[in-house]
Write an enzyme that holds these catalytic residues in place. Structure first.
Site, mmCIF file in Angstrom:
data_model
loop_
_atom_site.group_PDB
_atom_site.id
_atom_site.type_symbol
_atom_site.label_atom_id
_atom_site.label_comp_id
_atom_site.label_asym_id
_atom_site.label_seq_id
_atom_site.Cartn_x
_atom_site.Cartn_y
_atom_site.Cartn_z
ATOM 1 N N CYS A 79 0.917 -1.050 -0.041
ATOM 2 C CA CYS A 79 -0.130 -0.376 0.229
ATOM 3 C C CYS A 79 0.331 1.753 0.224
ATOM 4 C CB CYS A 79 -0.433 -0.217 1.232
ATOM 5 S SG CYS A 79 -2.371 0.925 1.161
ATOM 6 N N HIS A 172 -3.378 -5.325 1.961
ATOM 7 C CA HIS A 172 -2.009 -5.514 3.218
ATOM 8 C C HIS A 172 -2.457 -6.922 3.378
ATOM 9 C CE1 HIS A 172 -2.293 -1.437 4.084
ATOM 10 N NE2 HIS A 172 -3.198 -1.222 3.366
ATOM 11 N N GLU A 174 -1.045 -7.961 5.410
ATOM 12 C CA GLU A 174 -0.857 -8.859 6.665
ATOM 13 C C GLU A 174 -1.981 -8.638 7.382
ATOM 14 O OE1 GLU A 174 -0.852 -3.762 6.239
ATOM 15 O OE2 GLU A 174 0.223 -6.130 4.944
#
Length: 201
Positions: A79, A172, A174
């Site tokens: 991002c 994302h 994560e």
């Protein structure tokens, strides 16, 4: 293997959690002395790209990190990290980037927070039906050289690219449970280490 995670702002803790699940050691980079530690790769997390840029410059981290990437240090930007790696940005706000990746990126391309969404897609070399979370995400408007490889698209927009030892995603990874994108980055590091051990000439 030991991974540096830029921890100036954004989702750095979540990246460290993913690395921990993969039994990989990591440490946070908040100042120049942190950066000087030994490392095999770098993750630049999502967050606010303009804030991270300003802090990188103020803390004297922009040039050392740029130099390390250009010298071959594997890096993964998610991002805002994708924006910071880009050589060109479509943005009304001018700010400095690392400028190491041959891409033009559209900042906040999917709108503000209400434009965030979740979907699934297949990414070349990473896997099929990956969960993808987008939060005020950028996308790659175009690649600037054949060295930059497109790994995947969503709705006709490029959301994952690789250029040598550099990996960047609009989404994302994560923030989801799927480990495959981080595993792909770790494999990039292993390949880089193997290449360095090969005899020259």
């Amino acid at each position: 293997m030991r991974i540096a995670v830029l921890a100036l702002q954004g989702a750095f803790a979540e990246h460290r959690q993913m690395l921990s699940r993969l039994h990989v050691e990591s440490f946070e980079v908040r100042q120049l002395s942190d950066w000087l530690q030994s490392k095999d790769g770098l993750i630049i997390p999502g967050g606010e790209s303009t804030v991270q840029s300003k802090l990188l410059v103020t803390l004297g981290l922009m040039e050392p990190i740029r130099r390390a990437i250009l010298e071959g240090l594997p890096v993964f930007g998610t991002c805002a990290g994708m924006i910071l790696l880009a050589k060109e940005i479509d943005s009304t706000i001018p700010f400095e980037t690392l400028s190491t990746m041959d891409v033009r990126v559209v900042r906040n391309a999917y709108g503000r927070q209400l434009g965030s969404f979740h979907t699934h897609a297949s990414l070349q070399g990473i896997g099929n039906h990956l969960p993808l979370s987008f939060i005020r995400a950028p996308y790659v408007q175009r690649t600037l050289s054949p060295r930059c490889e497109v790994l995947g698209e969503v709705d006709g927009r490029v959301i994952a690219v690789r250029q040598g030892n550099q990996l960047a995603t609009s989404f994302h990874p994560e923030l989801d449970d799927d480990l495959r994108t981080h595993q792909y980055f770790l494999q990039m590091i292993r390949q880089s280490c193997e290449q360095k051990r090969l005899p020259q000439g």
